[in-house]
Write a protein that holds these residues in place. Structure first.
Motif, short mmCIF file in Angstrom:
data_model
loop_
_atom_site.label_atom_id
_atom_site.label_comp_id
_atom_site.label_asym_id
_atom_site.label_seq_id
_atom_site.Cartn_x
_atom_site.Cartn_y
_atom_site.Cartn_z
N UNK A 4 -4.91 -20.95 48.14
CA UNK A 4 -3.35 -20.52 48.50
C UNK A 4 -3.59 -19.11 48.58
N UNK A 5 -2.85 -18.54 49.31
CA UNK A 5 -2.72 -17.07 49.81
C UNK A 5 -2.08 -16.40 48.57
N UNK A 6 -2.93 -15.24 48.36
CA UNK A 6 -2.38 -14.54 47.26
C UNK A 6 -1.00 -13.81 47.40
N UNK A 7 -0.49 -13.47 48.71
CA UNK A 7 0.64 -12.96 48.78
C UNK A 7 2.01 -13.85 48.57
N UNK A 8 1.51 -15.28 48.54
CA UNK A 8 2.67 -16.38 48.48
C UNK A 8 2.83 -16.77 47.11
N UNK A 9 2.10 -16.58 46.05
CA UNK A 9 2.29 -17.24 44.87
C UNK A 9 1.48 -16.23 43.89
N UNK A 10 1.87 -16.22 42.21
CA UNK A 10 1.20 -15.59 41.40
C UNK A 10 0.13 -15.97 40.94
N UNK A 11 -0.97 -15.09 41.16
CA UNK A 11 -2.40 -15.66 40.48
C UNK A 11 -2.16 -15.92 39.04
N UNK A 12 -2.96 -16.92 38.41
CA UNK A 12 -2.75 -16.93 37.21
C UNK A 12 -1.67 -17.96 36.86
N UNK A 13 -0.81 -18.61 37.52
CA UNK A 13 0.32 -19.19 37.27
C UNK A 13 0.39 -20.55 38.39
N UNK A 14 -0.02 -21.64 37.66
CA UNK A 14 -0.40 -22.63 38.69
C UNK A 14 1.09 -23.14 39.21
N UNK A 15 2.00 -23.07 38.42
CA UNK A 15 3.29 -23.63 39.09
C UNK A 15 4.13 -22.98 40.02
N UNK A 16 3.61 -21.56 40.18
CA UNK A 16 3.77 -20.63 41.29
C UNK A 16 3.14 -20.98 42.37
N UNK A 17 1.98 -21.53 42.32
CA UNK A 17 1.36 -21.86 43.40
C UNK A 17 1.57 -23.11 43.93
N UNK A 18 1.94 -24.03 42.97
CA UNK A 18 2.46 -25.44 43.71
C UNK A 18 4.01 -25.45 44.17
N UNK A 19 4.83 -24.57 43.81
CA UNK A 19 6.09 -24.39 44.33
C UNK A 19 6.25 -23.44 45.51
N UNK A 20 5.53 -22.27 45.61
CA UNK A 20 5.64 -21.39 46.60
C UNK A 20 4.44 -21.07 47.34
N UNK A 21 3.40 -21.57 46.92
CA UNK A 21 2.00 -21.16 47.35
C UNK A 21 1.90 -21.49 49.12
N UNK A 22 1.10 -20.96 49.76
CA UNK A 22 0.86 -21.12 51.18
C UNK A 22 -0.31 -21.27 51.49
N UNK A 23 -1.15 -22.30 51.95
CA UNK A 23 -2.43 -22.72 52.15
C UNK A 23 -3.00 -21.73 52.90
N UNK A 24 -3.84 -20.92 52.67
CA UNK A 24 -4.55 -19.80 53.64
C UNK A 24 -5.94 -20.47 54.09
N UNK A 25 -6.63 -21.35 53.39
CA UNK A 25 -7.89 -22.04 53.96
C UNK A 25 -7.90 -23.45 53.38
N UNK A 26 -8.46 -24.29 54.16
CA UNK A 26 -8.74 -25.73 53.91
C UNK A 26 -9.93 -26.15 54.46
N UNK A 27 -10.79 -26.82 53.46
CA UNK A 27 -11.88 -27.65 54.15
C UNK A 27 -11.57 -28.67 55.40
#
Length: 415
Positions: A221-244
């Motif tokens: 998940x792009x660091x600019x889209x969610x707070x590192x260290x906060x999984x819920x932030x990643x889940x709610x606002x995280x933008x995928x930057x790379x994927x297998x």
């Protein structure tokens, strides 16, 4: 002792040595808030961490002002100077990017090497205020008839109960200590991490190929889209930057066998992992024609609305330089984008030797610049002394199987 340049090291803040108390600590973890709490709790004299791409709301360096409140001098190295999670690489190549007020008062400044900064931080007084508890969170998102989603603020919290589930962590996507075994502590169905700005040598994505080898789907998940260290932030606002996206075979090669393996397997992409006991060797699964075995598209550029999680647009990225390859198939790509204030997305990454500009609102390709080799890198942009803006990218090539290698750095002037 620390005033003479001595310090203790740790690849992760969750495994600090006993000697951390009262010492200057150089640690490969991100510089987010919870890591700062762990350092203050351990009673360190001072600490150097990784800026994790800075990220949304400066979350990647959120511990720096927090540590001032607790009397701890602190600094962070640039994610573009060394691999996150690898303290050996921090010492070899790391350069300071951010410093808190207590560290600056001791003479630490951006651009300093890590050993020199640690020596100056040896004059710090150490923690003066005991921190109030800052807890890491674990929660679940239940999906009727589907797998549960575990939200874990740290990958260190992953346990056997998470096997077979979807795990969203707040941790960075780098390999701790360069060790593939540390990519994830259980056989989850899928996992998500913060890309920590991706960084040098795509270090913020290093867990993805390691999990590929274990058959675990993974995204960053792009660091600019969610707070590192906060999984819920990643889940709610995280933008995928790379994927297998494509199938590959990944092998770990003992370091002492690196040269022999690379010579005997020239069609494989083989690279050392500095400070680790193993090199990485990878080969994409391809048909006799050279095309990947999985269905296209093989690579895309994707925009996701961070507020709603909805797909805005997705377009094929690049063209594979192989007979029969179609433009709509896209290319395998390794590298990230940069977005300008004017709404342009610049990205190389694809296996064809080009850098492209896209409209950030629509995904329309607006421009294509030729390169001497493909660009396995992320471009940067800056404004020169005369006020003109430039975009610069390193064009070194991906692998001889897909075109020549080079060592070029190419700059383009924006109109």
């Amino acid at each position: 002792m620390e005033a003479d340049g001595n310090f203790v090291t740790a690849d992760t803040a969750t495994k600090l040595p006993d000697a951390a108390a009262g010492s200057v600590v150089v640690c490969g973890s991100h510089a987010g808030l919870y890591v700062g709490y762990l350092m203050a709790k351990a009673g360190v004299r001072a600490v150097i961490l990784c800026d994790a791409g800075i990220g949304l709301d400066d979350a990647g360096v959120g511990s720096l002002p927090y540590l001032v409140e607790h009397g701890v001098a602190a600094a962070a190295v640039s994610h573009l100077s060394c691999r996150i999670g690898d303290v050996g690489d921090m010492l070899a190549r790391g350069r300071i990017s951010r410093v808190n007020a207590l560290g600056a008062a001791l003479g630490v400044k951006p651009g300093d090497d890590v050993a020199g900064a640690a020596a100056r931080l040896g004059g710090a007084k150490g923690a003066t205020v005991a921190p109030a508890p800052v807890g890491e969170g674990r929660s679940w998102v239940d999906q009727p008839g589907a797998r549960r989603i575990a939200l874990l603020d740290s990958a260190a919290m992953v346990g056997p109960e998470d096997a077979g589930q979807i795990v969203v962590t707040g941790s960075h996507g780098g390999l701790v200590g360069g060790d593939p075994k540390m990519a994830l502590r259980t056989e989850a169905f899928a996992a998500a991490f913060n890309d920590a700005g991706i960084g040098i040598e795509n270090a913020g994505l290093a867990r993805l190929p390691a999990l590929d080898a274990r058959g675990i789907a993974a995204i960053a998940l792009a660091a600019g889209s969610c707070w590192i260290g906060d999984a819920r932030s990643g889940f709610e606002s995280g933008v995928i930057s790379a994927v297998n996206r494509i199938a590959a075979v990944v092998r770990l090669v003992p370091s002492e066998q690196f040269e022999a393996h690379r010579k005997e397997n020239q069609s494989w992409e083989t690279t050392r992992q500095r400070g680790a006991a193993f090199a990485m060797s990878r080969q994409f699964l391809r048909s006799p024609s050279g095309l990947p075995c999985n269905p296209p598209p093989f690579g895309t550029l994707t925009s996701i609305d961070a507020a709603t999680g909805q797909l805005r647009w997705e377009v094929p990225l690049g063209t594979l330089p192989l007979p029969g390859a179609q433009p709509e198939w896209g290319s395998i790509n390794l590298g990230g984008p940069v977005v300008t204030a004017g709404g342009l997305v610049f990205i190389g990454a694809s296996f064809d030797p080009a850098i492209r500009a896209f409209d950030v609102s629509t995904g329309q390709e607006l421009w294509r610049g030729e390169l001497p080799a493909s660009a396995r890198s992320t471009p940067m942009t800056f404004v020169g002394p005369g006020g003109k803006q430039y975009v610069v990218i390193a064009a070194g090539g991906h692998t001889p199987a897909f075109g020549k290698l080079d060592n070029a750095v190419v700059a383009f002037a924006l109109p």
